[in-house]
Structures are given as C-alpha cells and as structure tokens.
Design an enzyme around this catalytic site. Structure first.
Site, PDB file in Angstrom:
ATOM      1  CB  CYS A 229      12.130  61.046  22.941  1.00  0.00           C
ATOM      2  SG  CYS A 229      11.997  59.542  23.908  1.00  0.00           S
TER       3      CYS A 229
ATOM      4  CG  HIS B 290      16.211  61.530  21.999  1.00  0.00           C
ATOM      5  ND1 HIS B 290      16.152  61.709  23.368  1.00  0.00           N
ATOM      6  CD2 HIS B 290      15.569  60.362  21.749  1.00  0.00           C
ATOM      7  CE1 HIS B 290      15.500  60.695  23.909  1.00  0.00           C
ATOM      8  NE2 HIS B 290      15.133  59.868  22.948  1.00  0.00           N
TER       9      HIS B 290
ATOM     10  CG  ASN C  64      15.414  57.501  25.849  1.00  0.00           C
ATOM     11  OD1 ASN C  64      15.223  58.691  26.106  1.00  0.00           O
ATOM     12  ND2 ASN C  64      14.745  56.848  24.907  1.00  0.00           N
TER      13      ASN C  64
HETATM   14  N1  ACO Z   1      19.135  41.611  27.235  1.00  0.00           N
HETATM   15  C1  ACO Z   1      19.375  40.515  26.460  1.00  0.00           C
HETATM   16  N2  ACO Z   1      18.637  40.220  25.372  1.00  0.00           N
HETATM   17  C2  ACO Z   1      17.633  41.056  25.050  1.00  0.00           C
HETATM   18  C3  ACO Z   1      17.344  42.212  25.805  1.00  0.00           C
HETATM   19  C4  ACO Z   1      18.133  42.466  26.940  1.00  0.00           C
HETATM   20  N3  ACO Z   1      17.944  43.565  27.724  1.00  0.00           N
HETATM   21  N4  ACO Z   1      16.304  42.844  25.234  1.00  0.00           N
HETATM   22  C5  ACO Z   1      15.952  42.143  24.157  1.00  0.00           C
HETATM   23  N5  ACO Z   1      16.750  41.059  24.042  1.00  0.00           N
HETATM   24  C6  ACO Z   1      16.716  39.998  23.013  1.00  0.00           C
HETATM   25  C7  ACO Z   1      15.387  39.945  22.313  1.00  0.00           C
HETATM   26  O1  ACO Z   1      14.481  39.145  23.031  1.00  0.00           O
HETATM   27  C8  ACO Z   1      15.784  39.351  20.980  1.00  0.00           C
HETATM   28  O2  ACO Z   1      15.922  37.949  21.154  1.00  0.00           O
HETATM   29  P1  ACO Z   1      15.487  36.924  19.972  1.00  0.00           P
HETATM   30  O3  ACO Z   1      16.367  37.254  18.814  1.00  0.00           O
HETATM   31  O4  ACO Z   1      15.772  35.604  20.579  1.00  0.00           O
HETATM   32  O5  ACO Z   1      14.035  37.206  19.711  1.00  0.00           O
HETATM   33  C9  ACO Z   1      17.177  39.904  20.710  1.00  0.00           C
HETATM   34  O6  ACO Z   1      17.660  40.365  21.985  1.00  0.00           O
HETATM   35  C10 ACO Z   1      17.213  41.050  19.718  1.00  0.00           C
HETATM   36  O7  ACO Z   1      16.180  41.982  20.063  1.00  0.00           O
HETATM   37  P2  ACO Z   1      15.928  43.286  19.194  1.00  0.00           P
HETATM   38  O8  ACO Z   1      14.749  44.005  19.758  1.00  0.00           O
HETATM   39  O9  ACO Z   1      15.901  42.913  17.744  1.00  0.00           O
HETATM   40  O10 ACO Z   1      17.272  44.112  19.501  1.00  0.00           O
HETATM   41  P3  ACO Z   1      17.762  45.454  18.832  1.00  0.00           P
HETATM   42  O11 ACO Z   1      19.113  45.264  18.291  1.00  0.00           O
HETATM   43  O12 ACO Z   1      16.730  46.069  17.921  1.00  0.00           O
HETATM   44  O13 ACO Z   1      17.913  46.427  20.094  1.00  0.00           O
HETATM   45  C11 ACO Z   1      16.719  48.262  21.105  1.00  0.00           C
HETATM   46  C12 ACO Z   1      16.772  46.759  20.858  1.00  0.00           C
HETATM   47  C13 ACO Z   1      17.960  48.643  21.889  1.00  0.00           C
HETATM   48  C14 ACO Z   1      15.471  48.592  21.890  1.00  0.00           C
HETATM   49  C15 ACO Z   1      16.737  49.018  19.755  1.00  0.00           C
HETATM   50  O14 ACO Z   1      15.804  48.427  18.871  1.00  0.00           O
HETATM   51  C16 ACO Z   1      16.422  50.485  19.869  1.00  0.00           C
HETATM   52  O15 ACO Z   1      17.195  51.252  20.433  1.00  0.00           O
HETATM   53  N6  ACO Z   1      15.294  50.937  19.276  1.00  0.00           N
HETATM   54  C17 ACO Z   1      14.960  52.356  19.213  1.00  0.00           C
HETATM   55  C18 ACO Z   1      14.521  52.924  20.534  1.00  0.00           C
HETATM   56  C19 ACO Z   1      14.103  54.372  20.347  1.00  0.00           C
HETATM   57  O16 ACO Z   1      14.753  55.143  19.682  1.00  0.00           O
HETATM   58  N7  ACO Z   1      12.955  54.741  20.889  1.00  0.00           N
HETATM   59  C20 ACO Z   1      12.427  56.064  20.662  1.00  0.00           C
HETATM   60  C21 ACO Z   1      12.566  56.919  21.836  1.00  0.00           C
HETATM   61  S1  ACO Z   1      11.843  56.192  23.299  1.00  0.00           S
HETATM   62  C22 ACO Z   1      10.358  57.055  23.600  1.00  0.00           C
HETATM   63  O17 ACO Z   1       9.901  57.825  22.830  1.00  0.00           O
HETATM   64  C23 ACO Z   1       9.645  56.710  24.896  1.00  0.00           C
END
Ligand code: ACO
Length: 338
Positions: A117, A265, A295
């Site tokens: 990214c 980003h 993204n």
């Molecule tokens: N729909 C419904 N529920 C979901 C989904 C979905 N699509 N995805 C995950 N869940 C559930 C999980 O299973 C979890 O359930 P549990 O509590 O029963 O275990 C719950 O939702 C919470 O999951 P988290 O992973 O804790 O959710 P979070 O609030 O952290 O959001 C996300 C996830 C959106 C991925 C976030 O963590 C994020 O944006 N992280 C950073 C991403 C990023 O910046 N990446 C870098 C760039 S990408 C690259 O370089 C390729």
C-alpha cells in the site's frame, strides 16, 4: 551545477466500470453493508473485467496523466509502476505499460516497485531521486492494482476490503533557482520499513515459497489469498502514520496548520480520521475515496490525489501531504507544494 526539484505536472486515474456494492457481498458471505461500512467506511469497490490486467488499468491512468501534463509518451524517460498485483511475476508490469503507451522505441528504463500500500509513495520518492540526480527529465509514476485477483473471495475478513484501480502522475525536472520563494514541487519524501511484522499481513503467489514435491521440497508456506490480523495491523498503522506526519512536518519546519490537504492511503476511514485528528484537520480538508474505491493498495493515493486535482480542491500553492501504510510493514509520506 544545476540542481533539480521534481514537480508533479499532471495526474490521471482509471477505475474499472464494474461496481461491487457491500449488499452484493452480503448476498454471498456472512457479512452486511452495516458491518463493512461501520468498521471500514467502504460502501463499494471496483472490479476489473476478466480481460483487464493491471497493466491495462495503469496504461489508462498514465494516458490521462500524460494528457493533463501535455507530455507525449516518447518524452518520458522513466516509468515506475508500484504494484503488488503485477500482470506476471516477470517481466515488470512497467515494461508492458511502456509498450502499451507506444514509447518502447525510446528504451527508457521501466520497472516495478513493490511496497504494497505504500508503493506509490516509494515510487514517487525513487523517481524524485532520478530527477534530483539529473538523470531524468520526465518520469511517469503509477500505482496500479487488481487486488480482486489476489484475495480469497470466501474470506469475509479480507475480501471486503479491497478494490481495483490505478492512478498516475507525471513528474518534471525543474531547475532550482533563488528567484521563487515557494516553488511548486516535492518538498520531501520519508520512507520506512520493518520486516518483522510479516505474519500480521501477507499475500501469496511468489515462486520461492512454492512447494516442489518432485524434489521432496513440499513446504506448505504458500497459502492462497491475503492473510491479515486486521486488529493488530490497525494499531500499527495508526502509530506509524502519526509518527510519519510528525517527521514530515519537522523536516520541513512546518506546523500542522500549514498543510492544506491530507491525501491518505485509503484502507479504513477510522485510520484516516485518526491521522486527520493528529494534524488537527477537519475532515473537509482530507481527500476520502475509501467509501467508493475500497482499499486499492498502491493505487489509492494517486487515485485520491487525481480526484481532488480534477474537482479543483487542490489549487496551485497548496501544501499537500500524502501518506500510506501497508504490508511489510512499509510506511511513508510525501509533502508536495502544488
Ligand atoms: N462481516 C461480519 N463480521 C466480520 C467480518 C465481516 N466482513 N470480518 C470479520 N468479522 C468479525 C470477526 O470474525 C470478529 O468476530 P468475533 O468477535 O466473533 O471474533 C469481529 O467481526 C471483529 O473482527 P475484527 O478483526 O476485530 O474487526 P475490526 O474492527 O478490527 O475490523 C478491519 C477489521 C476492518 C480489517 C480492521 O482491523 C482494519 O481495517 N485493519 C487495518 C487494515 C489495514 O490498514 N491494512 C494495511 C493496508 S492493506 C495491505 O497492505 C495489503
């Protein structure tokens, strides 16, 4: 001896036509528009057609940038494509962009750069160095991705995040003179990496980790899709971006109020809001596309930049801060006077 600064003289972008809304994903996966939007800020993303490769998206964005810059393809003497979803592992997608633009007879160097990214910021910084050294007059810098081909569409934790697209800029070498107090151009770029976080975020598909059962080398390391521990990545992203914003301001002896536009980003609206807060910026000075693009990895910053240039938000003289964070981890920023 003449010294040069790199100035962005044109930008362009391309998004595939096909829109994939959260509701459509909710029809296939155990997810919902409400969950995706509230956690990420994403409503929809674009998906490349079956016959569109990363080089096609990159070429379309490049054509727009060249037109905006009034620069012909054969005037380009460096092509950089930042991508983690190249057409092929080799040759570089940049060579295919060169060919598709019809400027291969000039034999200018063309290569890919992989910083996920943060790729566009890395590529901008590399091109800036070519220009500062005097070895290049016009550079084409592109961020282009088809992450829809990389994700596992049965994994709701990652596939909902990504989209396809491309953005591009043309840089021109401008001699530095004492006459102009605030000349347009790149003021500074800041790049960082920390490879110890590989297990928090990685993709698959490299040659080297492929199993070779014939020779008894059948390691199982090459798992499909994108593997991410989202929560932990989130925390690291916020911290690293806070630090790079401070580093950029200090390096340029500027304060938070000097920045006119933040072009971040586009991974998650909550990460973007956090960086804006650090800068003391209202969200109306932050360019946001994550709701419509998702993204797009290396494409996200130049896509956002081009949108704000074309709709007139970014004006000559404005200070524009671009930043990104991604797998590696890699992170970086570029401060530009428009
Ligand atoms: N729909 C419904 N529920 C979901 C989904 C979905 N699509 N995805 C995950 N869940 C559930 C999980 O299973 C979890 O359930 P549990 O509590 O029963 O275990 C719950 O939702 C919470 O999951 P988290 O992973 O804790 O959710 P979070 O609030 O952290 O959001 C996300 C996830 C959106 C991925 C976030 O963590 C994020 O944006 N992280 C950073 C991403 C990023 O910046 N990446 C870098 C760039 S990408 C690259 O370089 C390729």
């Amino acid at each position: 001896m003449t010294h040069y600064r790199a100035r962005i003289i044109g930008s362009g972008s391309y998004l595939p036509e096909r829109r994939l809304h959260n509701d459509e994903l909710a029809g296939r996966l155990d997810t919902s528009d409400e969950w995706i939007f509230s956690r990420t800020g994403i409503r929809e993303r674009r998906i490349a057609a079956a016959d569109q490769f990363t080089s096609d998206l990159a070429t379309a964005a490049a054509r727009q940038a060249l037109a905006a810059a009034s620069v012909a393809p054969d005037q380009i003497d460096l092509i950089l494509v930042a991508t983690s979803t190249p057409d092929l592992i080799f040759p570089a997608t940049a060579t295919q962009v060169q060919y598709k633009l019809g400027c291969h007879r000039g034999r200018a160097p063309a290569f890919d750069l992989q910083a996920v990214c943060t790729g566009f910021i890395y590529a901008l910084s590399v091109a800036e160095k070519f220009i500062q050294s005097g070895s290049c007059r016009h550079a084409l810098v592109i961020g282009a991705e088809t992450f829809s081909r990389a994700v596992d569409w049965t994994d709701r934790t990652t596939c909902i995040l990504f989209g396809d697209g491309a953005g591009a800029v043309v840089l021109r070498a401008e001699p530095i003179t004492a006459a102009h107090h605030h000349p347009p151009g790149i003021l500074s770029t800041h790049l960082h990496a920390d490879g110890s976080y590989i297990d928090l975020l990685k993709g698959s598909g490299g040659y080297s980790q492929r199993a070779m059962p014939v020779l008894g080398l059948d390691q199982e390391t090459n798992v499909a899709g994108v593997q991410m521990r989202g929560n932990e990545v989130f925390k690291q992203a916020v911290k690293a971006l806070d630090e790079i914003v401070d580093e950029t301001l200090v390096a340029n002896q500027l304060t938070r109020t000097d920045v006119d536009w933040l072009v971040p980003h586009q991974a998650n609206i909550r990460i973007i809001q956090s960086t804006a807060k650090r800068l003391g910026m209202e969200m109306d000075r932050v360019v946001v596309t994550v709701d419509r693009h998702g993204n797009t990895s290396a494409a996200s910053v130049p896509l956002a930049l081009d949108e704000a240039v074309r709709d007139g938000r970014i004006q000559p003289g404005h200070l524009v801060l671009m930043e990104a964070f991604g797998s590696g981890f890699t992170w970086g920023s570029a401060l530009v006077r428009w």
